[in-house]
Design a protein around this motif. Structure first.
Motif, PDB file in Angstrom:
ATOM      1  N   MET A 242      23.440  36.487  57.899  1.00 35.19           N
ATOM      2  CA  MET A 242      23.383  38.230  57.164  1.00 35.19           C
ATOM      3  C   MET A 242      23.759  37.881  56.092  1.00 35.19           C
ATOM      4  SD  MET A 242      25.077  40.877  59.863  1.00 35.19           S
ATOM      5  CE  MET A 242      27.130  40.886  59.488  1.00 35.19           C
ATOM      6  N   LYS A 243      23.348  38.902  55.630  1.00 33.24           N
ATOM      7  CA  LYS A 243      23.077  39.383  53.635  1.00 33.24           C
ATOM      8  C   LYS A 243      24.117  40.778  54.168  1.00 33.24           C
ATOM      9  CE  LYS A 243      21.533  39.646  49.991  1.00 33.24           C
ATOM     10  NZ  LYS A 243      20.271  39.310  49.037  1.00 33.24           N
ATOM     11  N   SER A 244      25.153  40.779  53.583  1.00 32.35           N
ATOM     12  CA  SER A 244      25.782  42.420  53.027  1.00 32.35           C
ATOM     13  C   SER A 244      25.331  42.744  51.949  1.00 32.35           C
ATOM     14  CB  SER A 244      27.100  42.147  53.249  1.00 32.35           C
ATOM     15  OG  SER A 244      28.231  41.596  52.187  1.00 32.35           O
ATOM     16  N   LYS A 245      25.243  43.957  52.370  1.00 29.53           N
ATOM     17  CA  LYS A 245      24.513  44.788  50.999  1.00 29.53           C
ATOM     18  C   LYS A 245      25.615  45.451  49.883  1.00 29.53           C
ATOM     19  CE  LYS A 245      20.384  46.325  52.895  1.00 29.53           C
ATOM     20  NZ  LYS A 245      19.457  47.780  53.659  1.00 29.53           N
ATOM     21  N   LYS A 246      26.966  45.391  50.599  1.00 26.57           N
ATOM     22  CA  LYS A 246      27.758  45.712  48.873  1.00 26.57           C
ATOM     23  C   LYS A 246      28.987  45.171  49.560  1.00 26.57           C
ATOM     24  CE  LYS A 246      25.954  50.428  47.598  1.00 26.57           C
ATOM     25  NZ  LYS A 246      26.384  51.682  47.310  1.00 26.57           N
ATOM     26  N   ILE A 247      29.562  45.393  48.762  1.00 25.32           N
ATOM     27  CA  ILE A 247      31.674  44.988  49.365  1.00 25.32           C
ATOM     28  C   ILE A 247      32.280  45.981  48.389  1.00 25.32           C
ATOM     29  CG2 ILE A 247      31.714  43.157  47.668  1.00 25.32           C
ATOM     30  CD1 ILE A 247      33.445  41.315  49.458  1.00 25.32           C
ATOM     31  N   TRP A 248      33.461  46.029  49.658  1.00 20.53           N
ATOM     32  CA  TRP A 248      33.861  46.990  48.825  1.00 20.53           C
ATOM     33  C   TRP A 248      35.457  46.767  49.129  1.00 20.53           C
ATOM     34  CZ3 TRP A 248      30.406  49.046  51.803  1.00 20.53           C
ATOM     35  CH2 TRP A 248      30.680  49.030  53.435  1.00 20.53           C
ATOM     36  N   ALA A 249      36.351  46.884  48.503  1.00 20.92           N
ATOM     37  CA  ALA A 249      38.000  46.847  49.147  1.00 20.92           C
ATOM     38  C   ALA A 249      38.247  48.142  49.436  1.00 20.92           C
ATOM     39  CB  ALA A 249      39.191  46.270  47.519  1.00 20.92           C
TER      40      ALA A 249
ATOM     41  N   PHE B 160      37.846  54.620  43.793  1.00 18.00           N
ATOM     42  CA  PHE B 160      37.585  54.485  41.655  1.00 18.00           C
ATOM     43  C   PHE B 160      36.440  53.264  42.115  1.00 18.00           C
ATOM     44  CE2 PHE B 160      41.090  57.137  41.742  1.00 18.00           C
ATOM     45  CZ  PHE B 160      41.623  57.753  40.731  1.00 18.00           C
ATOM     46  N   LEU B 161      35.831  53.650  41.426  1.00 19.13           N
ATOM     47  CA  LEU B 161      34.617  52.851  40.833  1.00 19.13           C
ATOM     48  C   LEU B 161      35.153  51.642  39.433  1.00 19.13           C
ATOM     49  CD1 LEU B 161      31.692  54.995  40.246  1.00 19.13           C
ATOM     50  CD2 LEU B 161      32.217  53.794  42.297  1.00 19.13           C
ATOM     51  N   PHE B 162      34.947  50.441  39.878  1.00 19.05           N
ATOM     52  CA  PHE B 162      35.624  48.513  38.730  1.00 19.05           C
ATOM     53  C   PHE B 162      35.132  48.402  38.432  1.00 19.05           C
ATOM     54  CE2 PHE B 162      39.257  50.303  41.610  1.00 19.05           C
ATOM     55  CZ  PHE B 162      39.939  50.148  40.853  1.00 19.05           C
ATOM     56  N   GLY B 163      34.425  47.992  36.889  1.00 21.26           N
ATOM     57  CA  GLY B 163      33.940  47.173  35.935  1.00 21.26           C
ATOM     58  C   GLY B 163      32.867  47.312  36.147  1.00 21.26           C
ATOM     59  N   ASP B 164      31.607  46.877  35.629  1.00 20.56           N
ATOM     60  CA  ASP B 164      30.408  47.233  35.037  1.00 20.56           C
ATOM     61  C   ASP B 164      29.926  47.075  36.682  1.00 20.56           C
ATOM     62  OD1 ASP B 164      30.563  46.955  32.172  1.00 20.56           O
ATOM     63  OD2 ASP B 164      30.443  45.014  31.929  1.00 20.56           O
ATOM     64  N   ASP B 165      29.877  46.606  37.239  1.00 24.80           N
ATOM     65  CA  ASP B 165      28.805  46.706  38.397  1.00 24.80           C
ATOM     66  C   ASP B 165      29.272  47.830  39.618  1.00 24.80           C
ATOM     67  OD1 ASP B 165      27.556  44.277  38.303  1.00 24.80           O
ATOM     68  OD2 ASP B 165      28.588  42.978  38.925  1.00 24.80           O
ATOM     69  N   HIS B 166      30.599  48.768  39.282  1.00 21.60           N
ATOM     70  CA  HIS B 166      30.937  49.661  39.750  1.00 21.60           C
ATOM     71  C   HIS B 166      31.868  49.033  40.881  1.00 21.60           C
ATOM     72  CE1 HIS B 166      28.718  52.356  37.454  1.00 21.60           C
ATOM     73  NE2 HIS B 166      30.023  52.267  37.143  1.00 21.60           N
ATOM     74  N   PHE B 167      32.922  47.988  40.825  1.00 23.83           N
ATOM     75  CA  PHE B 167      32.519  48.103  43.027  1.00 23.83           C
ATOM     76  C   PHE B 167      34.194  49.441  43.075  1.00 23.83           C
ATOM     77  CE2 PHE B 167      36.563  45.385  44.901  1.00 23.83           C
ATOM     78  CZ  PHE B 167      35.267  44.972  45.673  1.00 23.83           C
ATOM     79  N   VAL B 168      33.459  49.016  44.624  1.00 26.84           N
ATOM     80  CA  VAL B 168      34.953  50.048  44.908  1.00 26.84           C
ATOM     81  C   VAL B 168      35.818  49.698  45.356  1.00 26.84           C
ATOM     82  CG1 VAL B 168      34.228  52.132  46.575  1.00 26.84           C
ATOM     83  CG2 VAL B 168      32.770  51.757  44.606  1.00 26.84           C
TER      84      VAL B 168
END
Length: 131
Positions: A1-8, A41-49
């Protein structure tokens, strides 16, 4: 299984205070958020949420108030010693607490660690090329 996004997701005591803290640090609020009990909030160039849910909301089902969880420390990269020092100043002015003072460690990395008003841990680190 592959997840499309990750956030915290974190549980916080006061979403408004959390929003003010990360805004003062210069992070970009997640514009898709219209919930007053959520600071996002969005963090870093990849907009980690990273979502910061106020206690008393649905987050309590996953991170109950007073529940001791394993904490994550997020590392934010810096590009110069000057930038590391600027981050430290901004964190202190915004009300964060410094948990590890600015230094160069045994691996020659330069940085410091801090906690936001709810105790969530971050560090700012300069990892210079060639190290």
């Amino acid at each position: 299984m592959k997840s499309k996004k990750i956030w915290a997701n974190f549980s916080v005591k006061d979403a408004k205070r959390t929003h003010e803290f990360y805004t003062q640090l210069g992070f970009t609020p997640n514009q898709s958020n219209n919930d007053p009990q959520l600071a996002s909030f969005l963090f870093g160039d990849d907009h980690f949420v990273i979502h910061f849910f106020e206690q008393g909301t649905k987050i309590d089902d996953y991170l109950p108030p007073g529940f001791t969880t394993n904490e994550i420390i997020f590392t934010l990269s810096a590009e110069s010693e000057q930038e590391v020092r600027e981050w430290k100043d901004r964190v202190q002015k915004a009300g964060g607490s410094i948990s590890h003072e600015l230094n160069r460690d045994e691996n020659n990395y330069y940085g410091f660690a801090f906690a936001d008003p709810d105790g969530h841990k971050f560090n700012i680190l300069l990892m210079e090329k060639g190290m």
